[in-house]
Design a protein around this motif. Structure first.
Motif, PDB file in Angstrom:
ATOM      1  N   ASN A 177     -21.488  -8.353 -40.359  1.00  0.00           N
ATOM      2  CA  ASN A 177     -21.434  -6.897 -40.191  1.00  0.00           C
ATOM      3  C   ASN A 177     -20.046  -6.515 -39.667  1.00  0.00           C
ATOM      4  O   ASN A 177     -19.783  -6.524 -38.462  1.00  0.00           O
ATOM      5  N   SER A 178     -19.156  -6.193 -40.606  1.00  0.00           N
ATOM      6  CA  SER A 178     -17.756  -6.021 -40.200  1.00  0.00           C
ATOM      7  C   SER A 178     -17.550  -4.846 -39.249  1.00  0.00           C
ATOM      8  O   SER A 178     -16.646  -4.874 -38.411  1.00  0.00           O
ATOM      9  N   ASN A 179     -18.402  -3.814 -39.342  1.00  0.00           N
ATOM     10  CA  ASN A 179     -18.211  -2.678 -38.418  1.00  0.00           C
ATOM     11  C   ASN A 179     -18.489  -3.082 -36.979  1.00  0.00           C
ATOM     12  O   ASN A 179     -17.722  -2.774 -36.064  1.00  0.00           O
ATOM     13  N   GLU A 183     -15.859  -3.362 -33.863  1.00  0.00           N
ATOM     14  CA  GLU A 183     -16.074  -2.651 -32.583  1.00  0.00           C
ATOM     15  C   GLU A 183     -15.982  -3.609 -31.400  1.00  0.00           C
ATOM     16  O   GLU A 183     -15.411  -3.293 -30.360  1.00  0.00           O
ATOM     17  N   ILE A 184     -16.558  -4.802 -31.587  1.00  0.00           N
ATOM     18  CA  ILE A 184     -16.521  -5.797 -30.510  1.00  0.00           C
ATOM     19  C   ILE A 184     -15.075  -6.222 -30.239  1.00  0.00           C
ATOM     20  O   ILE A 184     -14.632  -6.305 -29.093  1.00  0.00           O
TER      21      ILE A 184
END
Ligand SMILES: NC(=O)c1ccc[n+]([C@@H]2O[C@H](COP(=O)([O-])OP(=O)(O)OC[C@H]3O[C@@H](n4cnc5c(N)ncnc54)[C@H](O)[C@@H]3O)[C@@H](O)[C@H]2O)c1
Length: 327
Positions: A177-179, A183-184
């Protein structure tokens, strides 16, 4: 962007991890020095070899060095750039998650001496740090997991929400999950940058970033595990030490272990010798006479630094060996 970052300098020398060189479109005219990534390269021998290369290529004070690689390359190159001709400008293009969210940020560099981590080094800020997500994509899962040891550390010491997010997922899910992954990464970069800005020379708050590192660095030197895996086990040790003095009802260690496992990180060693590990801790940079700054968890999301005597630490480590905290 980083390939065009050299304007205004008389000469640019690119120092690149051999494994990733083929991913970068260098031209034949560029000066490229290839190196093996990994802690073995953070040695006096490799450092001597590298500054001799700088000399061979007639690097001068108007030259510019770019380090492309993980933390081992940026630590070595950062140190070399900081002392060669009393300092020449350099930038970092991190190629590992660990380097992107931690090692490239904050200006600390160094090489190992007599199997002791980072014994020789300086604080020297890079001119720029370039985030090139395509490079990180090539990273094997084990090295990606290593980076998550430091991500989990930020959750433990600064950011409860991040820790809860990690606790509710695992390595495969985040990598797909690239989003969420982006964010991380952003949160970690912000955490580290804020702390470093407040305390650039690690005389106060920045010390909390060493959570899990006192034991972790010693484990890395004694057992030759990667930085991330050593920090993972070091954090288990520090969490257990925090449990021993905490009034919290839920054990930190019990909360931490499943999260580390979800990110394919070790929580124990096959064998733990408190004598061998303690010998390394005695030479730790954080030592002041017979005391050492040790980072404890206060709650999940907050940490505190306390000076503890080496004698007390030795007693605790003996107990840890007998009670098999980390083995
Ligand atoms: N200066 C600091 O503040 C700081 C902070 C944390 C860690 N460190 C240091 O960082 C080092 C660990 O760095 P690291 O975990 O980034 O890795 P690394 O540089 O040790 O590299 C690990 C392995 O990954 C390979 N590799 C690197 N990039 C790759 C890519 N994109 N694709 C495929 N393989 C790749 C390397 O060749 C090597 O085999 C340790 O020496 C540690 O002491 C420094």
């Amino acid at each position: 962007l980083f390939l065009n970052s050299t304007r205004g300098y008389s000469k640019t020398v690119w120092v690149v991890d051999r494994k990733i060189k083929s991913f970068i479109p260098f031209s034949d005219a560029q000066i490229v020095i290839e190196l093996d990534g990994g802690d073995e390269s953070k040695s006096l021998n490799t450092w001597t070899w590298l500054i001799n290369k700088f000399s061979e290529f007639q690097v001068d004070r108007n030259s510019y060095i770019v380090a492309i690689g993980g933390g081992s390359i940026s630590d070595l190159v950062g140190y070399s750039a900081s002392v060669y001709l009393r300092g020449i400008p350099y930038s970092i293009v991190p190629s590992t998650l660990l380097s992107l969210i931690d090692a490239s940020l904050g200006g600390k560099n160094g090489i190992n001496l007599n199997q002791q981590k980072n014994q020789v080094g300086t604080f020297y800020q890079p001119a720029n740090i370039y985030c090139v997500p395509q490079l990180i994509k090539h990273l094997p899962t084990a090295e990606m997991a290593d980076g998550f040891a430091e991500v989990i550390k930020y959750g433990l010491i600064i950011d409860r929400t991040l820790f809860d997010t990690l606790a509710a997922t695992n390595l495969e899910k985040i990598l797909s999950n690239s989003n969420v992954f982006q964010e991380i990464i952003n949160s970690c970069i912000i955490h580290k940058s804020n702390i470093v800005e407040e305390d650039p020379f690690e005389s106060g708050k920045r010390r909390i970033l060493n959570f899990g590192h006192t034991i972790g660095h010693a484990i890395e030197s004694v057992y030759g595990l990667s930085h991330g895996k050593s920090v993972s086990i070091g954090m288990c040790f520090a969490a257990k030490m925090s449990d021993e003095k905490s009034e919290e009802t839920t054990s930190f260690l019990a909360q931490l272990v499943p999260v580390l496992k979800q990110f394919q990180l070790p929580t124990k060693l096959e064998k733990f010798s408190s004598d061998l590990v303690f010998e390394k801790i005695k030479a730790d940079k954080k030592r002041e006479d017979d005391f050492i700054h040790f980072v404890f968890l206060n709650k999940i999301g907050t940490a505190l630094v306390e000076k503890i005597s080496l004698n007390d630490l030795r007693t605790i480590m003996k107990k840890a060996e007998e009670e098999k905290w980390i083995s």
